[in-house]
Enzyme design. Structure first.
Site, PDB file in Angstrom:
ATOM      1  N   GLY A  47       0.781  -1.234   0.000  1.00  0.00           N
ATOM      2  CA  GLY A  47       0.000   0.000   0.000  1.00  0.00           C
ATOM      3  C   GLY A  47       0.812   1.283   0.000  1.00  0.00           C
ATOM      4  O   GLY A  47       0.379   2.278  -0.571  1.00  0.00           O
ATOM      5  N   GLU A 102       4.087   3.962   6.204  1.00  0.00           N
ATOM      6  CA  GLU A 102       2.821   3.239   6.066  1.00  0.00           C
ATOM      7  C   GLU A 102       1.850   4.039   5.214  1.00  0.00           C
ATOM      8  O   GLU A 102       1.890   5.279   5.229  1.00  0.00           O
ATOM      9  CB  GLU A 102       2.194   3.097   7.463  1.00  0.00           C
ATOM     10  CG  GLU A 102       2.690   1.912   8.250  1.00  0.00           C
ATOM     11  CD  GLU A 102       1.647   0.817   8.259  1.00  0.00           C
ATOM     12  OE1 GLU A 102       1.154   0.456   7.180  1.00  0.00           O
ATOM     13  OE2 GLU A 102       1.319   0.342   9.349  1.00  0.00           O
ATOM     14  N   ASP A 103       0.946   3.357   4.536  1.00  0.00           N
ATOM     15  CA  ASP A 103      -0.087   4.046   3.753  1.00  0.00           C
ATOM     16  C   ASP A 103      -1.195   4.591   4.640  1.00  0.00           C
ATOM     17  O   ASP A 103      -1.582   5.748   4.546  1.00  0.00           O
ATOM     18  CB  ASP A 103      -0.671   3.090   2.695  1.00  0.00           C
ATOM     19  CG  ASP A 103      -1.067   1.733   3.280  1.00  0.00           C
ATOM     20  OD1 ASP A 103      -0.866   1.496   4.501  1.00  0.00           O
ATOM     21  OD2 ASP A 103      -1.568   0.886   2.517  1.00  0.00           O
ATOM     22  N   ASP A 106      -5.331   2.097  10.485  1.00  0.00           N
ATOM     23  CA  ASP A 106      -6.766   1.894  10.694  1.00  0.00           C
ATOM     24  C   ASP A 106      -6.951   1.466  12.159  1.00  0.00           C
ATOM     25  O   ASP A 106      -7.021   2.310  13.042  1.00  0.00           O
ATOM     26  CB  ASP A 106      -7.200   0.825   9.677  1.00  0.00           C
ATOM     27  CG  ASP A 106      -8.668   0.522   9.653  1.00  0.00           C
ATOM     28  OD1 ASP A 106      -9.423   1.169  10.378  1.00  0.00           O
ATOM     29  OD2 ASP A 106      -9.084  -0.382   8.896  1.00  0.00           O
ATOM     30  N   LYS A 134      -7.073   6.703  10.596  1.00  0.00           N
ATOM     31  CA  LYS A 134      -8.494   6.702  10.984  1.00  0.00           C
ATOM     32  C   LYS A 134      -8.570   6.619  12.498  1.00  0.00           C
ATOM     33  O   LYS A 134      -8.667   5.514  13.065  1.00  0.00           O
ATOM     34  CB  LYS A 134      -9.201   5.480  10.385  1.00  0.00           C
ATOM     35  CG  LYS A 134      -9.212   5.419   8.872  1.00  0.00           C
ATOM     36  CD  LYS A 134      -9.983   4.179   8.426  1.00  0.00           C
ATOM     37  CE  LYS A 134      -9.789   3.857   6.986  1.00  0.00           C
ATOM     38  NZ  LYS A 134     -10.335   2.527   6.608  1.00  0.00           N
ATOM     39  N   PHE A 155     -13.772   3.546   3.626  1.00  0.00           N
ATOM     40  CA  PHE A 155     -12.812   2.760   2.862  1.00  0.00           C
ATOM     41  C   PHE A 155     -12.306   3.589   1.685  1.00  0.00           C
ATOM     42  O   PHE A 155     -13.096   4.037   0.852  1.00  0.00           O
ATOM     43  CB  PHE A 155     -13.448   1.455   2.376  1.00  0.00           C
ATOM     44  CG  PHE A 155     -12.462   0.560   1.689  1.00  0.00           C
ATOM     45  CD1 PHE A 155     -11.588  -0.220   2.438  1.00  0.00           C
ATOM     46  CD2 PHE A 155     -12.371   0.532   0.303  1.00  0.00           C
ATOM     47  CE1 PHE A 155     -10.644  -1.028   1.808  1.00  0.00           C
ATOM     48  CE2 PHE A 155     -11.437  -0.276  -0.338  1.00  0.00           C
ATOM     49  CZ  PHE A 155     -10.578  -1.057   0.432  1.00  0.00           C
ATOM     50  N   ASP A 162      -5.550   0.011  -2.408  1.00  0.00           N
ATOM     51  CA  ASP A 162      -6.301  -0.747  -3.414  1.00  0.00           C
ATOM     52  C   ASP A 162      -7.653  -1.219  -2.916  1.00  0.00           C
ATOM     53  O   ASP A 162      -7.906  -1.306  -1.711  1.00  0.00           O
ATOM     54  CB  ASP A 162      -5.504  -1.988  -3.814  1.00  0.00           C
ATOM     55  CG  ASP A 162      -5.501  -3.046  -2.703  1.00  0.00           C
ATOM     56  OD1 ASP A 162      -5.136  -2.693  -1.566  1.00  0.00           O
ATOM     57  OD2 ASP A 162      -5.886  -4.195  -2.963  1.00  0.00           O
ATOM     58  N   ARG A 168      -4.649   1.305  -7.108  1.00  0.00           N
ATOM     59  CA  ARG A 168      -3.398   1.765  -6.484  1.00  0.00           C
ATOM     60  C   ARG A 168      -2.789   2.947  -7.243  1.00  0.00           C
ATOM     61  O   ARG A 168      -2.200   3.832  -6.647  1.00  0.00           O
ATOM     62  CB  ARG A 168      -2.350   0.645  -6.449  1.00  0.00           C
ATOM     63  CG  ARG A 168      -2.689  -0.490  -5.513  1.00  0.00           C
ATOM     64  CD  ARG A 168      -1.444  -1.361  -5.304  1.00  0.00           C
ATOM     65  NE  ARG A 168      -1.783  -2.665  -4.749  1.00  0.00           N
ATOM     66  CZ  ARG A 168      -1.953  -2.927  -3.460  1.00  0.00           C
ATOM     67  NH1 ARG A 168      -1.844  -1.964  -2.572  1.00  0.00           N
ATOM     68  NH2 ARG A 168      -2.245  -4.137  -3.046  1.00  0.00           N
TER      69      ARG A 168
HETATM   70  P1  5GP Z   1      -4.644  -1.792  10.570  1.00  0.00           P
HETATM   71  O1  5GP Z   1      -3.732  -2.912  10.908  1.00  0.00           O
HETATM   72  O2  5GP Z   1      -4.188  -0.459  11.084  1.00  0.00           O
HETATM   73  O3  5GP Z   1      -6.075  -2.078  10.955  1.00  0.00           O
HETATM   74  O4  5GP Z   1      -4.720  -1.719   9.008  1.00  0.00           O
HETATM   75  C1  5GP Z   1      -3.683  -1.281   8.248  1.00  0.00           C
HETATM   76  C2  5GP Z   1      -3.761  -1.821   6.830  1.00  0.00           C
HETATM   77  O5  5GP Z   1      -5.103  -2.096   6.403  1.00  0.00           O
HETATM   78  C3  5GP Z   1      -3.255  -0.770   5.887  1.00  0.00           C
HETATM   79  O6  5GP Z   1      -1.857  -0.865   5.733  1.00  0.00           O
HETATM   80  C4  5GP Z   1      -4.007  -1.084   4.622  1.00  0.00           C
HETATM   81  O7  5GP Z   1      -3.351  -2.095   3.891  1.00  0.00           O
HETATM   82  C5  5GP Z   1      -5.324  -1.634   5.097  1.00  0.00           C
HETATM   83  N1  5GP Z   1      -6.364  -0.587   5.130  1.00  0.00           N
HETATM   84  C6  5GP Z   1      -6.879   0.023   6.227  1.00  0.00           C
HETATM   85  N2  5GP Z   1      -7.816   0.924   5.881  1.00  0.00           N
HETATM   86  C7  5GP Z   1      -7.888   0.891   4.520  1.00  0.00           C
HETATM   87  C8  5GP Z   1      -8.673   1.629   3.559  1.00  0.00           C
HETATM   88  O8  5GP Z   1      -9.506   2.494   3.854  1.00  0.00           O
HETATM   89  N3  5GP Z   1      -8.436   1.323   2.254  1.00  0.00           N
HETATM   90  C9  5GP Z   1      -7.535   0.378   1.857  1.00  0.00           C
HETATM   91  N4  5GP Z   1      -7.401   0.172   0.557  1.00  0.00           N
HETATM   92  N5  5GP Z   1      -6.787  -0.322   2.740  1.00  0.00           N
HETATM   93  C10 5GP Z   1      -6.960  -0.061   4.060  1.00  0.00           C
END
Ligand code: 5GP
Length: 178
Positions: A47, A102-103, A106, A134, A155, A162, A168
């Site tokens: 990402g 990081e992208d 969440d 978020k 999302f 993606d 992407r």
């Molecule tokens: P976490 O572990 O913080 O819950 O999630 C992180 C990963 O979930 C991110 O690196 C990404 O790959 C994916 N992710 C979380 N939110 C989104 C979103 O809104 N869109 C997309 N495409 N991926 C997300």
């Protein structure tokens, strides 16, 4: 900017290209001030590939850059709750300060996983930079040093993010239409 169809879902414009570029400009100038000539920068694929490229090309410091690969969404719209480890860094980590790129953060599960991983490899200090965050979704309070923009629980795709591997390469951020 027009809405876009990816597989079966429509995404509408959310953060335009100009704003994304301005966010990255600001973050690059902050990160460039990190007082460490031996910093290890780790791009967390897939990402963050577009964000990291844009960010790091704006920073004129000769830092070592490595990649690692994780997966957590497994092609859906919701985090699977499990971080899958696909590829580790090759660089020497022990005793070094590490900046994770990081992208999006969440729940923060991936972040916690990365902290544990790099602590285990002997990192001295672990810093994180993320394009998007978020805050309402966080299940932990792992610190984030550089946040591009806080967003609501939605999302999003584009700029590396993606939906089932599409979207992407969009040069801006789009959000799922309800
Ligand atoms: P976490 O572990 O913080 O819950 O999630 C992180 C990963 O979930 C991110 O690196 C990404 O790959 C994916 N992710 C979380 N939110 C989104 C979103 O809104 N869109 C997309 N495409 N991926 C997300």
């Amino acid at each position: 900017m027009a809405s876009i169809l990816l597989h079966d879902k429509v995404f509408k414009p959310y953060i335009d290209r100009k704003e994304v570029e301005a966010i990255i400009d600001k973050m690059a100038s902050d990160i460039a001030k990190i007082d460490d000539d031996d910093l290890l920068v780790v791009i967390v694929l897939n990402g963050s590939m577009f964000f990291a490229t844009a960010l790091l090309q704006r920073i004129e410091r000769p830092w070592e850059i490595d990649t690692m690969r994780l997966a957590s969404y497994h092609g859906g719209l919701q985090s699977s709750g499990q971080v899958e480890f696909l590829l580790d860094v090759k660089a020497k980590v022990s005793g070094r300060n590490v900046l994770l790129v990081e992208d999006i953060v969440d729940t923060g599960r991936t972040l916690a996983f990365l902290y544990d991983h790099f602590k285990g490899l002997g990192a001295q200090k672990i810093m994180t930079a993320t394009l998007l965050h978020k805050p309402s979704q966080r299940i932990n309070d792992m610190p984030i040093d550089y946040i591009g923009k806080n967003i609501d629980d939605a999302f999003v795709v584009g700029f590396g993010l993606d939906y089932r591997e599409l979207g992407r390469n969009l040069p801006a951020i789009y959000v799922l239409e309800d």
